[in-house]
Design a protein around this motif. Structure first.
Motif: not given
Lengths: 170, 123
Positions: A94, A97, A101, A106-107, A109, A160
């Motif tokens: 997290g 991620k 950003l 973008v990850l 998951c 973000y």
């Protein structure tokens, strides 16, 4: 993934892991990787990611005693330890991620996977980081590939909007 | 009787972590491990507020909200999403679906309890 992106991704992952464990009161001390494949350190969780930007997997392996120490239960069983290391991996990724950003990536998951038995991890093709922590170990393995051309060295539009822990109300 | 907060997360440990400070603040906790169980719990209990993960097996937390909105069910129950996600598009999607708040993990217990008090009222 090209060398530059790999280095940036690695750096972000290590930073995310260090920050997470710091919030849990654990200091990670980087150590050299083992010379030969080892028996499993303790408890392991894998988290795969795949999407339009990046794909790969991140594995977190920790000494069982350390996982137990960090668990909210005073005496967690093995199922609780596996669940918790899965969540720790989730939290670490997290953090990664959020940082990605800011670089326009973008990850996406999946939910973490934990194995009932943890055979020795096949590490070919995986990059790894190894840490000593409270008489135990924290090992992170990952592989990542780009789905499209990315430049993780460039700060992009910041997508973000939420600070960890602080509620946003609508 | 204390107000009930529904905690939805596929991780039992997270449900435990979230529940502890909220119970200590005087609320009662009901748990669900996924969206399907959450729907059942909402139907069977008087829930004052929901704290819901986003990424779960089956339907996601946002899909759960969207389902409830589309079917006009439990629309008065405030939802706060508790997740590792912080992407603007997801936050906006949750907001559009009717969520009242968003907290990025790891959460801070005192701020979580404050959010519960704000949205659910006193226990």
């Amino acid at each position: 993934m090209n060398q530059e992106n790999t280095e940036v991704f690695s750096q972000f992952l290590v930073e995310a892991g260090s920050a997470l464990f710091q919030t849990l009161g654990v200091t990670l001390v980087a150590i050299a990787p083992p010379c030969t494949p080892q028996k499993p350190v303790g408890v392991r969780a894998s988290l795969a990611f795949d999407g339009s930007d990046l794909c790969g997997v991140i594995v977190l392996e920790m000494s069982a005693a350390l996982v137990a120490r960090l668990h909210p239960d005073p005496d967690p069983g093995i199922a609780e330890l596996r669940d918790w290391v899965g969540e720790l991996n989730n939290l670490m990724v997290g953090g990664l991620k959020s940082t990605l950003l800011t670089r326009g990536a973008v990850l996406e998951c999946a939910t973490p996977l934990t194995a009932p038995e943890a055979p020795a991890l096949r590490t070919e093709g995986l990059r790894s980081f190894h840490f000593a922590a409270e008489n135990g170990r924290v090992d992170v393995f990952f592989t990542a590939a780009e789905r499209r051309s990315l430049d993780l060295t460039e700060i992009g539009e910041d997508a973000y909007c939420a600070v960890p822990g602080e509620p946003l109300f609508f | 009787m204390a107000k009930s907060v529904l905690v939805v997360d596929d991780s039992k440990t997270v449900r435990q972590q979230v529940s502890q400070p909220i119970k200590a603040a005087g609320y009662s906790i009901i748990e669900a491990c996924d969206g399907t169980e959450a729907l059942a719990q909402l139907g069977n209990n008087d829930i004052a507020m929901v704290i819901c993960d986003v990424n779960m097996p089956g339907i996601s937390g946002i899909e759960l909200l969207e389902t409830l909105r589309d079917q006009g069910m439990h629309t008065a129950v405030p939802f706060v999403m508790l997740t590792t996600e912080g992407q603007t598009t997801l936050v906006e999607r949750a907001k559009k679906a009717g969520a009242k708040g968003w907290i990025v993990k790891p959460f801070k217990a005192d701020l979580l309890v404050a959010a519960v008090k704000k949205l659910a009222g006193a226990p």
